[in-house]
Structure formats: C-alpha cells, structure tokens
Scaffold this active site. Sequence first.
Site, mmCIF file in Angstrom:
data_model
loop_
_atom_site.group_PDB
_atom_site.id
_atom_site.type_symbol
_atom_site.label_atom_id
_atom_site.label_comp_id
_atom_site.label_asym_id
_atom_site.label_seq_id
_atom_site.Cartn_x
_atom_site.Cartn_y
_atom_site.Cartn_z
ATOM 1 N N CYS A 48 0.818 -1.214 0.000
ATOM 2 C CA CYS A 48 0.000 0.000 0.000
ATOM 3 C C CYS A 48 0.858 1.274 0.000
ATOM 4 O O CYS A 48 2.032 1.265 0.349
ATOM 5 C CB CYS A 48 -0.948 0.000 1.190
ATOM 6 N N CYS A 50 0.696 3.834 1.988
ATOM 7 C CA CYS A 50 1.171 4.312 3.294
ATOM 8 C C CYS A 50 2.412 3.540 3.744
ATOM 9 O O CYS A 50 3.224 4.079 4.490
ATOM 10 C CB CYS A 50 0.068 4.299 4.343
#
Length: 145
Positions: A48, A50
């Site tokens: 992902c 993040c």
Amino acid sequence: MPYPEELVTPMREDLTIAGFEELKSVDEVQKAFENKEGTALVVVNSVCGCAAAMARPGVKQSLANSDKRPDRLLTVFAGQDLDATAEARKYMFPYPPSSPSIALYKDGKLVHFIERHHIEGRPAQMIAANLQAAYEEYCGETVNS
C-alpha cells in the site's frame, strides 16, 4: 492469493537493504520469536501507499537517526508471505491484523505497536520520531557513531 513476486521485490529490498531479515515461512517466524533476548523490531510490510510513503521511510529514518536501536530487525510481507504474516500476527496480540504495522519487542514481550491507522496520513518523520522515543525507552545499547 499472493501478489506477484516481481511486484513486491523492490518493496522487500527497501527494508532488507536497511538490514532487516525477512521471515518468509512459519518456521522462520517461530525461530525468530524463540529468541526472546534483547529487542526486536518487526515490520509488517505491505504494497500500500502508506507503507511506501510513510512506514518504510519512517522506520529507516528512525534507525538512521537514533542513538539507540533494536538488536534485531525483522520483517514479514502481508499479501505475499501469507502464512508467515499470520504467524507473526499471533505475537502481536491483542492488536488486530494491520498492515503496514510496526512492533517492538523487549525480551519477547510486545512493548510498542504502531497500527496502520497511526501510519496513514502521518509523515514519515512522525513515524520515525515515535519509534525513536520507543528505542530510547526500551533499547539498551547506544549505537556507536
């Protein structure tokens, strides 16, 4: 179904180049957690955004800019090494599965945990500062400059 290896290789290397040991099997996770002596930082890596923008850079900054650091650096890859990640998460109880996430252990006890919702939307510098404070509290040896 796991992500294709060619997709995750650069994301794996982002941590292994920084000195992290990859745990890709249940056996490797169990052996790593049998060693309860000292401190261990475990990063649940992920594909992902993040993880790419906040978690991995924050972890690397924390290690580069800290006077103290964990004795062992370990990582599992969520969405890729499914069984190893599930096994590692057993040691992260009572926290629910979260990826990315970052766990610090001292003498086999979970003493600090950063869940995904504490990573999302926060700059890498904030993640690094959070980890550095935990190293200062729980890690014994001062890193030689």
